[in-house]
Design a protein around this motif. Structure first.
Motif, PDB file in Angstrom:
ATOM      1  N   GLY A   1     -11.617   0.384  -9.962  1.00  0.00           N
ATOM      2  CA  GLY A   1     -11.081  -0.973 -10.076  1.00  0.00           C
ATOM      3  C   GLY A   1     -11.167  -1.785  -8.804  1.00  0.00           C
ATOM      4  N   PHE A   2     -12.195  -1.570  -8.005  1.00  0.00           N
ATOM      5  CA  PHE A   2     -12.266  -2.184  -6.682  1.00  0.00           C
ATOM      6  C   PHE A   2     -12.285  -3.703  -6.747  1.00  0.00           C
ATOM      7  N   ARG A   3     -12.949  -4.259  -7.731  1.00  0.00           N
ATOM      8  CA  ARG A   3     -13.057  -5.723  -7.784  1.00  0.00           C
ATOM      9  C   ARG A   3     -11.701  -6.374  -8.020  1.00  0.00           C
ATOM     10  N   THR A   4     -10.845  -5.716  -8.791  1.00  0.00           N
ATOM     11  CA  THR A   4      -9.502  -6.266  -8.990  1.00  0.00           C
ATOM     12  C   THR A   4      -8.744  -6.252  -7.681  1.00  0.00           C
ATOM     13  N   PHE A   5      -8.874  -5.175  -6.928  1.00  0.00           N
ATOM     14  CA  PHE A   5      -8.264  -5.112  -5.600  1.00  0.00           C
ATOM     15  C   PHE A   5      -8.822  -6.222  -4.720  1.00  0.00           C
ATOM     16  N   GLU A   6     -10.150  -6.372  -4.730  1.00  0.00           N
ATOM     17  CA  GLU A   6     -10.803  -7.354  -3.868  1.00  0.00           C
ATOM     18  C   GLU A   6     -10.303  -8.762  -4.157  1.00  0.00           C
ATOM     19  N   THR A   7     -10.252  -9.122  -5.427  1.00  0.00           N
ATOM     20  CA  THR A   7      -9.840 -10.479  -5.776  1.00  0.00           C
ATOM     21  C   THR A   7      -8.352 -10.704  -5.520  1.00  0.00           C
ATOM     22  N   SER A   8      -7.568  -9.618  -5.458  1.00  0.00           N
ATOM     23  CA  SER A   8      -6.130  -9.784  -5.234  1.00  0.00           C
ATOM     24  C   SER A   8      -5.794  -9.994  -3.764  1.00  0.00           C
ATOM     25  N   VAL A   9      -6.720  -9.705  -2.856  1.00  0.00           N
ATOM     26  CA  VAL A   9      -6.439  -9.909  -1.430  1.00  0.00           C
ATOM     27  C   VAL A   9      -7.305 -11.009  -0.821  1.00  0.00           C
ATOM     28  N   LEU A  10      -8.254 -11.522  -1.589  1.00  0.00           N
ATOM     29  CA  LEU A  10      -9.114 -12.599  -1.090  1.00  0.00           C
ATOM     30  C   LEU A  10      -8.790 -13.897  -1.831  1.00  0.00           C
TER      31      LEU A  10
ATOM     32  N   ILE B   1      -2.518  -1.419  14.417  1.00  0.00           N
ATOM     33  CA  ILE B   1      -3.147  -0.093  14.422  1.00  0.00           C
ATOM     34  C   ILE B   1      -2.684   0.720  13.224  1.00  0.00           C
ATOM     35  N   ASP B   2      -1.390   0.683  12.969  1.00  0.00           N
ATOM     36  CA  ASP B   2      -0.838   1.433  11.834  1.00  0.00           C
ATOM     37  C   ASP B   2      -1.428   0.938  10.520  1.00  0.00           C
ATOM     38  N   SER B   3      -1.604  -0.382  10.398  1.00  0.00           N
ATOM     39  CA  SER B   3      -2.194  -0.929   9.169  1.00  0.00           C
ATOM     40  C   SER B   3      -3.639  -0.491   9.006  1.00  0.00           C
ATOM     41  N   PHE B   4      -4.379  -0.441  10.104  1.00  0.00           N
ATOM     42  CA  PHE B   4      -5.773  -0.015  10.035  1.00  0.00           C
ATOM     43  C   PHE B   4      -5.879   1.421   9.518  1.00  0.00           C
ATOM     44  N   ILE B   5      -4.887   2.233   9.818  1.00  0.00           N
ATOM     45  CA  ILE B   5      -4.885   3.623   9.344  1.00  0.00           C
ATOM     46  C   ILE B   5      -4.309   3.709   7.932  1.00  0.00           C
ATOM     47  N   GLN B   6      -3.160   3.064   7.730  1.00  0.00           N
ATOM     48  CA  GLN B   6      -2.410   3.252   6.496  1.00  0.00           C
ATOM     49  C   GLN B   6      -3.032   2.566   5.289  1.00  0.00           C
ATOM     50  N   CYS B   7      -3.753   1.473   5.494  1.00  0.00           N
ATOM     51  CA  CYS B   7      -4.277   0.731   4.346  1.00  0.00           C
ATOM     52  C   CYS B   7      -5.226   1.569   3.505  1.00  0.00           C
ATOM     53  N   THR B   8      -5.984   2.472   4.151  1.00  0.00           N
ATOM     54  CA  THR B   8      -6.908   3.303   3.383  1.00  0.00           C
ATOM     55  C   THR B   8      -6.155   4.297   2.507  1.00  0.00           C
ATOM     56  N   TYR B   9      -5.012   4.779   2.999  1.00  0.00           N
ATOM     57  CA  TYR B   9      -4.212   5.700   2.194  1.00  0.00           C
ATOM     58  C   TYR B   9      -3.534   4.971   1.042  1.00  0.00           C
ATOM     59  N   ASP B  10      -3.082   3.744   1.292  1.00  0.00           N
ATOM     60  CA  ASP B  10      -2.493   2.955   0.219  1.00  0.00           C
ATOM     61  C   ASP B  10      -3.524   2.647  -0.859  1.00  0.00           C
ATOM     62  N   PHE B  11      -4.743   2.373  -0.420  1.00  0.00           N
ATOM     63  CA  PHE B  11      -5.824   2.128  -1.377  1.00  0.00           C
ATOM     64  C   PHE B  11      -6.077   3.369  -2.223  1.00  0.00           C
ATOM     65  N   ALA B  12      -6.145   4.536  -1.559  1.00  0.00           N
ATOM     66  CA  ALA B  12      -6.393   5.794  -2.271  1.00  0.00           C
ATOM     67  C   ALA B  12      -5.252   6.104  -3.235  1.00  0.00           C
ATOM     68  N   GLU B  13      -4.023   5.769  -2.844  1.00  0.00           N
ATOM     69  CA  GLU B  13      -2.876   6.043  -3.703  1.00  0.00           C
ATOM     70  C   GLU B  13      -2.905   5.186  -4.960  1.00  0.00           C
ATOM     71  N   VAL B  14      -3.323   3.953  -4.805  1.00  0.00           N
ATOM     72  CA  VAL B  14      -3.413   3.068  -5.961  1.00  0.00           C
ATOM     73  C   VAL B  14      -4.529   3.530  -6.891  1.00  0.00           C
ATOM     74  N   VAL B  15      -5.672   3.875  -6.303  1.00  0.00           N
ATOM     75  CA  VAL B  15      -6.814   4.317  -7.106  1.00  0.00           C
ATOM     76  C   VAL B  15      -6.497   5.642  -7.766  1.00  0.00           C
ATOM     77  N   GLY B  16      -6.021   6.607  -6.955  1.00  0.00           N
ATOM     78  CA  GLY B  16      -5.637   7.911  -7.463  1.00  0.00           C
ATOM     79  C   GLY B  16      -6.809   8.721  -7.969  1.00  0.00           C
TER      80      GLY B  16
ATOM     81  N   MET C   1       1.145  -5.539  -8.373  1.00  0.00           N
ATOM     82  CA  MET C   1       1.935  -4.752  -7.430  1.00  0.00           C
ATOM     83  C   MET C   1       1.045  -4.148  -6.345  1.00  0.00           C
ATOM     84  N   ASN C   2       0.116  -4.934  -5.847  1.00  0.00           N
ATOM     85  CA  ASN C   2      -0.846  -4.408  -4.882  1.00  0.00           C
ATOM     86  C   ASN C   2      -0.162  -4.153  -3.529  1.00  0.00           C
ATOM     87  N   PRO C   3      -0.027  -2.872  -3.127  1.00  0.00           N
ATOM     88  CA  PRO C   3       0.641  -2.578  -1.855  1.00  0.00           C
ATOM     89  C   PRO C   3      -0.168  -3.026  -0.641  1.00  0.00           C
TER      90      PRO C   3
END
Length: 544
Positions: free
Chosen positions: A122-131, A212-227, A247-249
């Motif tokens: 569902g990457f495109r839904t994520f993309e459109t929700s932050v752009l 710095i924390d966001s640069f690290i954590q955002c990838t984990y949040d993305f993975a958690e949403v995708v699952g 509810m995009n974290p």
């Protein structure tokens, strides 16, 4: 060298000599010959059917057999069914393309990579929700940003990247004797995130710990949403797109970047206005944020938050994969300890040569009178204190390091990957037709470990395999698909490889020995899946 064919089974200590069943190279079976004949295209024939892999008795799909031993399963399928076959895997019916037909997947526009990525996570839904600026499904905006605003400036970024990497290594590893790091991935995440924050956002914003924390954590949040669940495709897509839409974290990370960037951007605008009023040229900051501000209209950005959304996508696409690959590189250094000395000696020889060249350049300037004394070189490009810096030039000359990294990526790459989705019925050159809506997966094993595509012993890890050959780690070819192929090949590979080389150079310059904490887990550590850290630590010993 260690044979590294199988990617799933856990090795015993004896596996350090030979860790997988070799792929058969004898006479092909009658079934194989039959399918090879079927895979030869005859324009006079009707469309050829795609054979389906049989499911092992007791199983409900091909997943279990594939998970037990990726390479053994795919080798069997290639032998029995040929270059194209259907599988019941990943909760769907998918088509696998192998060997000489792989190139057609990347060169056929109706087989779309991003469509498959969107169907999977569902990457495109994520993309459109932050752009905020909206673009069509075939937009190449991110590709263009990497190509035009990042890659050309990599040589100028290297000094800052090296400084950041060295600082973190010194702080978190330092001088040590048999120091155990149970979770080394964390150190490499800090290294990559720190370096990328500096490059993407600039040195001032990169000092903000929240960034710095966001640069690290955002990838984990993305993975958690995708699952990684086993839901049916429809419910999986519904679940993912609902989360992304409402509810995009990841929205919080866009806000963090925007809040950190806003005062810096305002200050830059003030300085630019002041410079114009005084009739002097404004020295533009060297970072990607400034490049995107300067190209605001070109890319159709809406505001600063929109720019930070684009930067977040670049972070997700780069930080996690590069830190994961860099951590994995250290496990290879531990598994093949003789490589550390070879890489270190190459580094010293390169730095010796560069130092001599710089000394000759200084002498030439002194003799010509262009520079009067040695002190005249201070704080210039030829300052002697920078003679042995790990510069872009130095890193480019390290051919053994480049070969080492390319060989790691050749061996470790997931065997079924680079999925594409058929937008319409697609007829391959062998006459077989991929139906509209079908996911097509590339059999990387047939390319990276296939005897038809590699030179010698393709099932073994040979770190210097590419030394003296025109095959750099960034070069895409029919025998190396780590970054895809064709016009849709990963544009960020130049940044990723440069950073891996930089990290490898820092590590071998400071540490003479790296050991795997639990040697019985060596093979599992080398082939750990992207995003799943090795379950054994590393032990570091300083060089001096």
């Amino acid at each position: 060298m260690l044979t590294l064919v199988s990617t799933s089974a856990i090795a015993s200590p004896s596996d350090l000599i030979r860790v997988a069943v070799p792929i058969g190279v004898g006479i092909a079976s009658a079934a194989y010959l039959t399918m090879k004949a079927m895979n030869k295209y005859d324009s006079s024939n009707a469309d050829m059917p795609i054979p389906t892999v049989r499911i092992r008795p007791g199983d409900t799909s091909n997943d279990a057999e594939y998970d037990e031993d990726n390479d053994l399963f795919l080798a069997r399928c290639e032998e029995e069914y040929g270059l194209v076959f259907n599988c019941s895997m990943k909760n769907q019916y998918l088509t696998v393309i192998s060997g000489s037909l792989v190139r057609e997947i990347f060169m056929t526009e109706e087989l779309n990579f991003m469509d498959a990525v969107d169907e999977i996570n569902g990457f495109r839904t994520f993309e459109t929700s932050v752009l905020k600026s909206k673009h069509g499904p075939d937009s190449r905006e991110i590709h263009e940003i990497v190509r035009d605003d990042i890659t050309p400036f990599l040589p100028m970024f290297i000094p800052r990247i090296m400084e950041q990497l060295t600082t973190i290594v010194d702080d978190q590893l330092g001088h040590c004797e048999n120091k155990l790091i149970e979770k080394p991935l964390g150190i490499f995440q800090d290294m990559v995130a720190g370096a990328m924050a500096n490059v993407f956002m600039g040195p001032k914003i990169a000092k903000d710990p929240k960034v710095i924390d966001s640069f690290i954590q955002c990838t984990y949040d993305f993975a958690e949403v995708v699952g990684k669940d086993n839901n049916k495709k429809f419910w999986r897509r519904f679940k993912i797109r609902t989360k992304y839409g409402y509810m995009n974290p990841l929205q919080k990370h866009v806000r963090i970047l925007t809040d950190a960037a806003a005062p810096v951007v305002l200050e830059r605008r003030r300085e630019e206005t002041e410079a114009a009023e005084n009739g002097v040229e404004y020295v533009r900051p060297l970072d990607i944020l400034q490049r995107l501000l300067d190209n605001f209209d070109k890319y159709g950005f809406v505001d600063l938050e929109d720019i930070c959304g684009h930067l977040l996508i670049l972070v997700i696409a780069s930080v996690h994969t590069t830190s994961d690959s860099s951590s994995n590189m250290c496990y290879y250094l531990a598994a093949f300890p003789e490589c550390i000395d070879t890489l270190y000696h190459e580094q010293q020889q390169v730095l010796d040569q560069i130092e001599k060249e710089r000394q000759a350049s200084r002498q030439k300037k002194l003799e010509s009178g262009e520079v009067v004394t040695e002190q005249g070189f201070e704080d210039t490009e030829l300052d002697p204190k920078n003679d042995r810096d790990l510069s872009t030039s130095a890193i480019k000359r390290m051919v053994y390091m480049d070969s080492f990294i390319r060989e790691i990526l050749r061996c470790r790459t997931e065997r079924l990957s680079l999925a594409h989705l058929a937008r319409s019925d697609v007829k391959l050159s062998n006459g077989m037709v991929i139906p509209k809506g079908r996911q097509v997966h590339v059999n990387i094993r047939s390319v990276h470990q296939g005897f038809d595509n590699q030179d010698e012993d393709p099932t073994e890890f040979r770190p210097w395999r590419f030394v003296g050959k025109p095959k750099s780690a960034t070069k895409i070819s029919k025998d190396f698909l780590r970054f895809g192929m064709g016009r849709h090949a990963c544009p960020g590979r130049f940044l990723a490889i440069l950073e891996m080389k930089a990290i490898g150079s820092v590590i071998v310059s400071k540490y003479s020995k790296i050991e795997i904490q639990d040697r019985s887990k060596t093979k599992k550590a080398l082939f750990c899946e992207l995003g799943i850290p090795a379950d054994t630590g590393l032990i570091f010993t300083s060089r001096h």
